[in-house]
Design a protein around this motif. Structure first.
Motif, PDB file in Angstrom:
ATOM      1  N   UNK A  30      -6.853 -54.073 -13.277  1.00 46.82           N
ATOM      2  CA  UNK A  30      -8.161 -53.509 -12.953  1.00 46.82           C
ATOM      3  C   UNK A  30      -8.727 -53.173 -11.556  1.00 46.82           C
ATOM      4  N   UNK A  31      -8.310 -51.824 -11.576  1.00 52.94           N
ATOM      5  CA  UNK A  31      -8.626 -51.221 -10.095  1.00 52.94           C
ATOM      6  C   UNK A  31     -10.207 -51.087  -9.951  1.00 52.94           C
ATOM      7  N   UNK A  32     -10.583 -51.317  -8.762  1.00 52.22           N
ATOM      8  CA  UNK A  32     -12.145 -50.909  -8.556  1.00 52.22           C
ATOM      9  C   UNK A  32     -12.413 -49.470  -8.429  1.00 52.22           C
ATOM     10  N   UNK A  33     -13.401 -49.192  -8.980  1.00 51.55           N
ATOM     11  CA  UNK A  33     -13.990 -47.931  -8.856  1.00 51.55           C
ATOM     12  C   UNK A  33     -15.334 -47.848  -8.112  1.00 51.55           C
ATOM     13  N   UNK A  34     -15.587 -47.369  -7.124  1.00 50.84           N
ATOM     14  CA  UNK A  34     -16.711 -47.476  -6.250  1.00 50.84           C
ATOM     15  C   UNK A  34     -17.377 -46.023  -5.973  1.00 50.84           C
TER      16      UNK A  34
ATOM     17  N   UNK B 233     -10.861 -45.139  -5.683  1.00 51.32           N
ATOM     18  CA  UNK B 233     -10.625 -46.155  -6.739  1.00 51.32           C
ATOM     19  C   UNK B 233      -9.718 -47.026  -5.547  1.00 51.32           C
ATOM     20  N   UNK B 234      -9.916 -48.348  -5.699  1.00 52.21           N
ATOM     21  CA  UNK B 234      -9.438 -49.337  -4.521  1.00 52.21           C
ATOM     22  C   UNK B 234      -8.826 -50.410  -5.269  1.00 52.21           C
ATOM     23  N   UNK B 235      -7.713 -51.016  -4.459  1.00 50.19           N
ATOM     24  CA  UNK B 235      -6.978 -52.164  -5.021  1.00 50.19           C
ATOM     25  C   UNK B 235      -7.925 -53.319  -5.185  1.00 50.19           C
ATOM     26  N   UNK B 236      -7.827 -53.964  -6.134  1.00 55.89           N
ATOM     27  CA  UNK B 236      -8.836 -55.010  -6.335  1.00 55.89           C
ATOM     28  C   UNK B 236      -8.505 -56.545  -5.371  1.00 55.89           C
TER      29      UNK B 236
ATOM     30  N   UNK C 146      -7.547 -48.324  -0.250  1.00 59.58           N
ATOM     31  CA  UNK C 146      -7.703 -46.704  -0.987  1.00 59.58           C
ATOM     32  C   UNK C 146      -6.738 -46.549  -1.807  1.00 59.58           C
ATOM     33  N   UNK C 147      -6.666 -46.308  -3.022  1.00 58.73           N
ATOM     34  CA  UNK C 147      -5.719 -45.819  -3.831  1.00 58.73           C
ATOM     35  C   UNK C 147      -5.830 -44.393  -4.305  1.00 58.73           C
ATOM     36  N   UNK C 148      -7.295 -43.891  -4.663  1.00 56.98           N
ATOM     37  CA  UNK C 148      -7.582 -42.693  -4.831  1.00 56.98           C
ATOM     38  C   UNK C 148      -8.822 -42.226  -4.555  1.00 56.98           C
ATOM     39  N   UNK C 149      -9.168 -40.764  -4.495  1.00 51.64           N
ATOM     40  CA  UNK C 149     -10.562 -40.431  -4.276  1.00 51.64           C
ATOM     41  C   UNK C 149     -10.679 -39.210  -4.951  1.00 51.64           C
ATOM     42  N   UNK C 150     -12.054 -38.815  -5.211  1.00 53.06           N
ATOM     43  CA  UNK C 150     -12.300 -37.615  -5.468  1.00 53.06           C
ATOM     44  C   UNK C 150     -13.600 -37.090  -4.640  1.00 53.06           C
ATOM     45  N   UNK C 151     -13.792 -35.871  -4.160  1.00 50.82           N
ATOM     46  CA  UNK C 151     -14.860 -35.549  -3.254  1.00 50.82           C
ATOM     47  C   UNK C 151     -15.475 -34.220  -3.876  1.00 50.82           C
ATOM     48  N   UNK C 152     -16.694 -34.030  -3.968  1.00 45.87           N
ATOM     49  CA  UNK C 152     -17.414 -32.990  -4.866  1.00 45.87           C
ATOM     50  C   UNK C 152     -18.665 -32.359  -4.015  1.00 45.87           C
ATOM     51  N   UNK C 153     -18.871 -31.434  -4.351  1.00 55.16           N
ATOM     52  CA  UNK C 153     -20.435 -31.118  -4.015  1.00 55.16           C
ATOM     53  C   UNK C 153     -21.075 -30.438  -5.319  1.00 55.16           C
ATOM     54  N   UNK C 154     -22.561 -30.280  -5.078  1.00 58.46           N
ATOM     55  CA  UNK C 154     -23.064 -29.844  -6.125  1.00 58.46           C
ATOM     56  C   UNK C 154     -24.524 -29.040  -5.585  1.00 58.46           C
TER      57      UNK C 154
END
Lengths: 759, 195
Positions: free
Chosen positions: B11-15, B60-63, B68-76
């Motif tokens: 279970x990775x942590x997603x924040x 996505x974070x290591x529990x 940090x394991x993964x990241x997504x960056x956006x705009x709207x």
């Protein structure tokens, strides 16, 4: 996100980083006293204001875009700041351009320059290509204003012969780059996408005359000749050919500006083509001098660009690219041989469909030849091209195109009204007509995008043309005729002409979608169905035009006194154009139908399975896919439900679909076979017949590939290797591979391969 | 390349990102994303996104150690260069540390980002991806994105890109001010004008 955005180089006019202030020692504070300027020290205010911000808080106004933010660099980060030096690193390259050079070294440097020159033609900036060479840098800085100054070493004094050779080569190279750059800038192209025209405020020998440069190259050639006994015949030839290449290139550029007769223009291109082979064979004689090339030179360029590596294709790649470049140059010039408007269009279409596409310089020459100051190919007026086209497509021997109309001055005369309306029409359509040619000159991605805009333009062209048609049919007292058993109709020739173009552009958009791999496998059945629908529309429309043309011809023949051989010939031309168009459209629709059925079957057998797509619906994706076509009123985009019904063909059995596909291939082949036997006059492919014919043959080969796939499916169904409605993943014995367009017989016909699964 | 893990840590942590996490995570985000870039973005670019649309950034974070394991960056933003104007989400950056790839981490991150954008009334979500990046295209196409156009030599390395579009709701073409005018079909501003 695109990284190109990081280079914000153009705006620093006048800011040269080789100004002493920026280069050496501690930067001097800017002068704060000047007449009329009252300087106020705001350091304190700035620090106070900054203290109220928390780290990471963004300060920007509402108009500061992402594009601009990507241009930001961090000072003293070696990956972003080109001026950032590692400990003990020197700012400049310490290569000594006065050091003696061996003939083999000069050859090695020239060959590396050839690779970098090609990289530049391919779209990489000068900063990563030619301007990384220390000799070129020494020649260009400070900017030489006379031929004498254009040298690696400035001032008087004897020069080593090898210096003279390398210098002459560089002179020819840089001057060619200047002309190429100017030509590209003059035409329509996309900066940083097709090409990078910035020279970072370096002048590429702008002030020096071509003739002087050619003289230097000639002198260097004589020098090489005199050195034969010393440096060997082999080496002398190798150097001479390279110098010859530069002379020929300059000559080719100079002649191209004339846009005159193609045979005289092609001479230097043929020379380059011939010289290129011995150049390639002699490159083993060279010794590379890698230290004469350095990215450190980028620091001296007027740019905020981060340090970037040298881009250098291998000599093998360079060889292939130049070979194609010279061949394309020779081919291109044949366009100057104008015969008729439709051959001109076919020339551009087939020339641009080549893989790899001709380089941007060739493509801008194509534009330069095509249209300049409303003159086509340097000598044909737009009016003539348009009238040719109208005559070929819809109006052979028409009163509308009679030049004598222009001479009539009586306002009540019908001919006066015709001349007036036709002039309005020509003015209205000329820009849209030329835009088709301009669009076709772009890179393939842009061609598709430009055509998406063009069809909307042609939508209004068609409407405007129809208004003029209606005015003219009153003037001409036209009687409606019945064709195809329907209600009587008028010929509306001008809007008919426009409509034919619009539908063809729509087909091209769909076809380029296949070529550019825009569609996913489960979209193929629907997109080929839509292509077939468009082609059918075009075929039917051409039949309509033909009906009116035949009617007019019969009327003419009924009055033998007014019928001349020239008129018969004009009608024959038009009817053979319509015949070729109908054949092309019907063959396209048949082959598209065949593929649509085949892909529909693959969907039914679950050999092509759509991905899960939890965030999307089929209908919303249809909306995006068909967005370019949605505003078009005719042919109207089918509703989503109709689209699904017509492409899925639920009422037809799978065996029925396979039968249908095979019959469609037979029909397509009949059409392509007839087309393939046509000469360039009947096919309207003057100067481009071979390229066009190769395309037709590849369409036929695609048909054969479809037959193979259909047979493989039948076998799989019979043997139980595949099943209606699909099988459990483990049981399926066959699978589908979609070839890349480049690996297909034709980029527009993506024929699936049915392969047995390896157990 | 680092060896891949056979299984993800439980279970990775997603924040969701927020500005207060900057000092803790921004250096790691930059490091992770820069790995796949030939040229790094300046810190300003990261802040451009994170300060304005932190709520559209997911990590996505290591529990165990919260690394940090993964990241997504956006705009709207409102996209008005063509009519009708839309609320357009844009996925600017997506990265997962090499050892953790192939376990659907990126898919979870993108889904969270799309959900967040949908909640903020996005009409569509767009992005560009390199033509050679097959895994990325597969990921997005599995979610429902479509290739709307190909962008010639879009990247510095000379590679072309695809524009991928996910339409979240029907866009009423009657929003066009002039249905017969040159309605812009393009998805970006620089479609017709030479740059």
């Amino acid at each position: 996100m695109a990284q190109e955005e990081a280079s914000v180089s153009q705006e620093f006019t006048g800011l040269s980083i080789d100004h002493p202030v920026y280069c050496y020692g501690q930067p001097q504070p800017p002068p704060v006293t000047s007449e009329g300027v009252i300087a106020i020290d705001i350091t304190r205010n700035f620090l106070d204001a900054a203290a109220t911000l928390e780290p990471g808080q963004l300060v920007k106004d509402g108009y500061f875009t992402l594009f601009e933010s990507v241009g930001a660099i961090e000072i003293m980060d070696p990956k972003m700041d080109s001026g950032c030096l590692a400990p003990d690193e020197s700012l400049d390259e310490d290569y000594d351009v006065t050091r003696p050079l061996l003939p083999a070294e000069v050859l090695g440097i020239i060959d590396q320059l050839l690779c970098l020159e090609m990289a530049w033609h391919l779209g990489y900036p000068l900063s990563q290509t030619l301007l990384t060479n220390v000799y070129i840098e020494a020649m260009l800085v400070p900017n030489p204003t006379t031929i004498k100054e254009a040298d690696f070493i400035r001032g008087e004094g004897p020069r080593d012969p090898m210096f003279i050779v390398l210098r002459a080569y560089c002179l020819g190279l840089l001057k060619a780059c200047l002309h190429v750059n100017e030509r590209i800038k003059y035409e329509h192209y996309y900066e940083e996408e097709d090409f990078v025209t910035t020279t970072y405020h370096r002048s590429l020998l702008e002030n020096i005359d071509d003739i002087e440069i050619r003289d230097e190259i000639m002198a260097a050639k004589r020098l090489v000749h005199s050195l034969r006994p010393k440096i060997s015949d082999e080496m002398a030839d190798a150097l001479s050919f390279r110098l010859e290449l530069r002379t020929a290139f300059l000559r080719a550029i100079e002649l191209a500006e004339l846009r005159s007769h193609w045979e005289s223009l092609s001479l230097p291109w043929s020379q380059m083509k011939a010289i290129w082979e011995p150049i390639n064979r002699s490159r083993h004689l060279g010794t590379p001098v890698p230290e004469a090339f350095s990215t450190k030179l980028q620091r001296r360029l007027a740019s905020t660009m981060p340090p970037r590596p040298i881009v250098q294709p291998s000599f093998e790649e360079t060889y292939e690219h130049f070979k194609k470049f010279f061949a394309d140059g020779i081919d291109l010039l044949k366009i100057l041989n104008y015969t008729d408007s439709q051959s001109l269009l076919n020339f551009v279409v087939t020339f641009q469909a080549q893989k790899p596409q001709p380089l941007v310089y060739i493509r801008t020459l194509l534009q330069w030849f095509l249209i300049q100051d409303m003159v086509v190919l340097g000598r044909v007026s737009i009016r003539q091209v348009l009238d040719d086209d109208l005559s070929i497509v819809a109006l052979p021997c028409s009163r509308l195109l009679d030049p004598a109309n222009d001479e009539v001055e009586a306002p009540h005369d019908t001919r006066f009204a015709i001349a007036h309306q036709m002039e309005l029409f020509r003015q209205r359509v000329a820009p849209s007509y030329l835009d088709i040619f301009k669009a076709l000159c772009q890179n393939r991605c842009r061609v598709r995008r430009a055509l998406c805009h063009a069809i909307q333009d042609w939508e209004t062209v068609q409407m405007d043309a129809e208004e003029i048609d209606q005015l003219l049919q009153v003037q001409l007292e036209e009687k409606p005729i019945t064709y195809d058993g329907s209600t009587p109709a008028y010929s509306i020739p001008l809007s008919s002409w426009a409509y034919l173009y619009k539908v063809r552009l729509m087909e091209w958009i769909v076809q380029l979608g296949f070529e550019l791999e825009t569609y996913q496998p489960d979209e193929m059945a629907g997109m080929y169905w839509y292509l077939s629908y468009l082609a059918k529309t075009r075929a039917k429309h051409a039949e309509r035009i033909k009906a009116f043309t035949v009617q007019r011809l019969n009327e003419l023949r009924a009055h033998p006194f007014s019928n001349t051989a020239a008129m018969e010939a004009t009608f024959t031309t038009s009817l053979s154009y319509l015949r070729a168009t109908i054949l092309d459209a019907t063959s396209t629709l048949e082959l598209a139908d065949a593929l649509s059925c085949l892909y529909t079957v693959l969907g039914r057998l679950r050999l092509i399975v759509p991905p899960p797509r939890p965030y999307s619906s089929d209908e919303l994706r249809y909306e995006i896919r068909m967005k370019p076509f949605a505003p078009i009123s005719l042919p109207r985009l089918p509703s989503y439900d109709n689209f699904v019904r017509l492409s899925a063909q639920h009422e037809t059995s799978t065996a029925g679909l396979l039968d249908f596909a095979q019959r469609a291939v037979v029909n397509a082949k009949m059409g392509y076979d007839v087309l393939g036997k046509m000469g360039e006059k009947e096919a309207f492919t003057a100067n481009a017949h071979e390229r066009w014919l190769a395309g037709i043959k590849n369409c036929n080969k695609s048909g054969i590939a479809i037959n193979i796939a259909v047979a493989a499916i039948r076998r799989a169904l019979e043997s139980g290797a595949a099943k209606e409605g699909g099988m459990a993943p483990g049981e399926q014995k066959v699978m589908v591979e979609l070839p890349k367009p480049a690996k297909s017989y034709h980029e527009w016909w993506i024929v699936p391969k049915i392969v047995e699964k390896k157990s | 390349m680092a060896a891949r893990v056979a299984e993800l840590p439980a279970e990775l942590k997603y924040i969701q990102y927020e500005h207060s996490l900057e000092s803790q995570y921004l250096p790691a985000i930059r490091a992770l994303i820069s790995k796949d870039l030939s040229e790094p973005y300046s810190i300003y670019v990261y802040r451009y996104f994170l300060y304005q649309w932190g709520h559209l950034c997911f990590m996505a974070l290591d529990p165990v150690d919260s690394s940090l394991i993964g990241v997504v960056i956006c705009k709207l933003e409102h996209h008005a260069s063509h009519s009708p104007p839309t609320r357009r989400g844009y996925i600017a950056m997506l990265a997962v540390a090499a050892p953790y790839r192939g376990h659907g981490v990126a898919t979870v991150l993108v889904k969270k980002a799309i959900d967040a954008m949908a909640q903020k009334n996005a009409d569509e979500v767009v992005l560009e991806t390199e033509e050679t990046n097959i895994p990325a295209m597969r990921l997005y196409e599995r979610l429902g994105f479509l290739r709307s156009k190909k962008l010639h030599r879009y990247y510095l390395n000379g590679n072309s890109a695809y524009r991928l579009v996910l339409l979240l709701r029907h866009i009423d073409p009657d929003g066009h001010e002039d249905p017969n005018g040159a309605a812009d079909l393009s998805l970006d501003d620089m479609d017709t004008a030479p740059r």
